[in-house]
Design an enzyme around this catalytic site. Structure first.
Site, PDB file in Angstrom:
ATOM      1  N   GLU A 221      -4.982  -8.504   0.876  1.00  0.00           N
ATOM      2  CA  GLU A 221      -5.643  -8.091   2.115  1.00  0.00           C
ATOM      3  C   GLU A 221      -7.126  -7.912   1.853  1.00  0.00           C
ATOM      4  O   GLU A 221      -7.514  -7.311   0.853  1.00  0.00           O
ATOM      5  CB  GLU A 221      -5.101  -6.761   2.661  1.00  0.00           C
ATOM      6  CG  GLU A 221      -3.775  -6.818   3.349  1.00  0.00           C
ATOM      7  CD  GLU A 221      -3.393  -5.469   3.978  1.00  0.00           C
ATOM      8  OE1 GLU A 221      -4.322  -4.707   4.363  1.00  0.00           O
ATOM      9  OE2 GLU A 221      -2.199  -5.188   4.080  1.00  0.00           O
TER      10      GLU A 221
ATOM     11  N   GLU B 246       0.811  -1.216   0.000  1.00  0.00           N
ATOM     12  CA  GLU B 246       0.000   0.000   0.000  1.00  0.00           C
ATOM     13  C   GLU B 246       0.849   1.273   0.000  1.00  0.00           C
ATOM     14  O   GLU B 246       0.798   2.083   0.936  1.00  0.00           O
ATOM     15  CB  GLU B 246      -0.969  -0.002   1.186  1.00  0.00           C
ATOM     16  CG  GLU B 246      -1.947  -1.166   1.127  1.00  0.00           C
ATOM     17  CD  GLU B 246      -3.037  -1.090   2.198  1.00  0.00           C
ATOM     18  OE1 GLU B 246      -2.955  -0.208   3.084  1.00  0.00           O
ATOM     19  OE2 GLU B 246      -3.958  -1.918   2.156  1.00  0.00           O
TER      20      GLU B 246
END
Length: 473
Positions: A373, A167
């Site tokens: 995720e 991320e």
């Protein structure tokens, strides 16, 4: 829903964690502070002043945690390496004591038949590199490549799945834009510089991994690409959607997947920076061939052009701040999407995961995808018998796994799913107030208790098939 809810026989069923959120032992075996150590120890930065100093003591309890994974039938585990533990201060030689922990962890995983997926960077930059400029400084990208080489040389003989960055959007725009994440800076131009140097770090890190790893190794990156939707079809709202999509997605997948930034992103942010920090050869360096792409998904974004009644609303789900993580987009309003919400206030919308997977199936044809995720926070509590029943999380997982299965039916090459998270842990600026885990952790005793969602997920993993429906009991 497809006729068959069976997943491919070689599908990976995993769970994910990150180093600072679970390891603890922040001063042991040569580890030096990261930006999250500094940030969490700064008054007012985290809820109740919580820190990751102890977290859930995974550094000392990893054998029990791996045994728990095996009991739950997981065949894959995604974890991150602490840069400060392997290369204290971000410079100089690797510390073998730090690498030895990850060697032991990987050996334990392999001994239980669990495939490790190693993430090199999950937001915990060594503090000394931040002091030297952090991600807005070009040198940090070169330091990352050196660190990547150290880890690859130590673990390349036993780890096949490698992820450069987790991320990077959060690292750049929450860390240097809104300041709700470490290091807590609030400079929109610096956030864009950080984004570019994270792209460069990914490319240079990939090159370093390729140079050190055996041919069988696979290199990927995990992006929290946003599903950005507009309130209406009006030209103004569609332009707001375009602008946020570029800042959420194009700023990373442009260089990484296509070798260029979107031209309109550069135009939209021209009043903030001239992008002169992009040097000749940077985009070619960032555009390295990948073996897979990791997608992290939690909730979609809903935007419009700012109107008089919206007061430039910041319902973007990324924490309260007087500063925006969206450089050059002060005239875009974010709205709460309708529907049920998790404890984070995020709307539950599995269709967004399907849309995200199909987008990258089109944008990067032939590139295998992994959901690296996906999960939900709820206010979990043990019942009088010590059991933790979380039917809301089971319903969340069922809906999102059904979306993954539908994407596979629609032609997407999705090869694995990593539930976030294996166990409750330090949830960044929210401290220990948000529980994402499939395993409940009593933070006073560190006792682990699999929640009902863990047992449900174990059943899906063992059978390789999703129940056609989930009805809460």
């Amino acid at each position: 829903m497809p006729e068959s809810l069976a997943f491919p026989a070689d599908f990976l069923w995993g769970a994910a964690t990150s180093a600072y959120q679970i390891e603890g032992a922040v001063r042991e075996d040569g580890r030096t502070p990261s930006i999250w150590d500094t940030f969490s120890h700064t008054p007012g930065r985290t809820l109740d002043g919580d820190t990751g100093d102890v977290a859930v003591e995974h550094y000392h309890r990893y054998r029990d945690d791996v045994a728990l994974m095996a009991d739950l039938g997981l065949n894959a585990y995604r974890f991150s390496v602490s840069w400060s533990r392997v290369q204290p201060t971000g410079r100089g030689p690797a510390v073998q004591r730090g690498l030895d922990f990850y060697r032991r962890l990987v050996d334990e995983l392999l001994g239980k038949g669990i495939k490790p997926a190693l993430t090199l960077y999950h937001w915990d930059l060594p503090q000394e590199l931040e002091d030297a400029g952090g991600w807005p400084a070009r040198e940090t990208a070169y330091r990352f490549a050196e660190y990547a080489g150290f880890v690859a040389e130590a673990l390349g003989d036993r780890v096949e799945s490698w992820i450069t960055l987790n991320e990077p959007w959060c690292s750049a725009f929450l860390g240097y834009g809104s300041g709700v994440h470490a290091p807590g800076r609030t400079d929109p131009a610096a956030a864009l510089q950080a984004a570019h140097h994270l792209n460069l770090a990914h490319g240079l890190g990939t090159q370093a991994l390729r140079a050190a790893l055996p041919a069988r190794a696979r290199v990927a990156v995990s992006l929290n690409s946003s599903v950005v939707r507009a309130v209406s079809q009006s030209p103004e709202d569609q332009d707001a959607r375009r602008r946020i999509d570029n800042l959420a997605n194009g700023v990373f997948h442009g260089p990484m997947l296509h070798g260029a930034y979107p031209a309109d992103l550069l135009a939209d942010t021209a009043r903030l920076t001239d992008w002169s920090f992009v040097h000749d050869g940077d985009l070619a360096a960032a555009h390295q061939p990948l073996d897979a792409l990791g997608l992290n998904y939690y909730t979609p974004a809903l935007v419009s052009a700012a109107r008089n009644d919206s007061a430039h609303a910041r319902n973007d789900g990324h924490g309260a701040s007087d500063h925006s993580p969206w450089p050059g987009s002060d005239d875009v309003a974010f709205h709460q999407t309708p529907g049920d919400r998790t404890e984070m206030g995020w709307t539950i919308d599995p269709s967004g995961l399907h849309d995200l997977i199909m987008r990258y199936t089109r944008e990067a044809p032939g590139l295998p995808l992994y959901v690296t995720e996906n999960g939900a926070a709820y206010d979990d509590k043990p019942d009088p018998d010590g059991r933790v029943h979380d039917p809301e999380r089971i319903a969340y997982l069922h809906g999102h796994l059904a979306a993954v299965r539908r994407a596979i039916s629609d032609g997407a090459d999705v090869r694995g799913y990593y539930l976030w998270s294996l166990m409750d842990n330090f949830e960044w600026s929210y401290g220990y107030s948000k529980r994402f885990g499939a395993v409940y952790v009593d933070y006073e005793t560190q006792a682990r208790t699999p929640k009902s969602s863990a047992h449900w997920y174990a059943g899906v993993a063992s059978s390789g098939e999703l129940p056609r429906e989930y009805v809460a009991d």
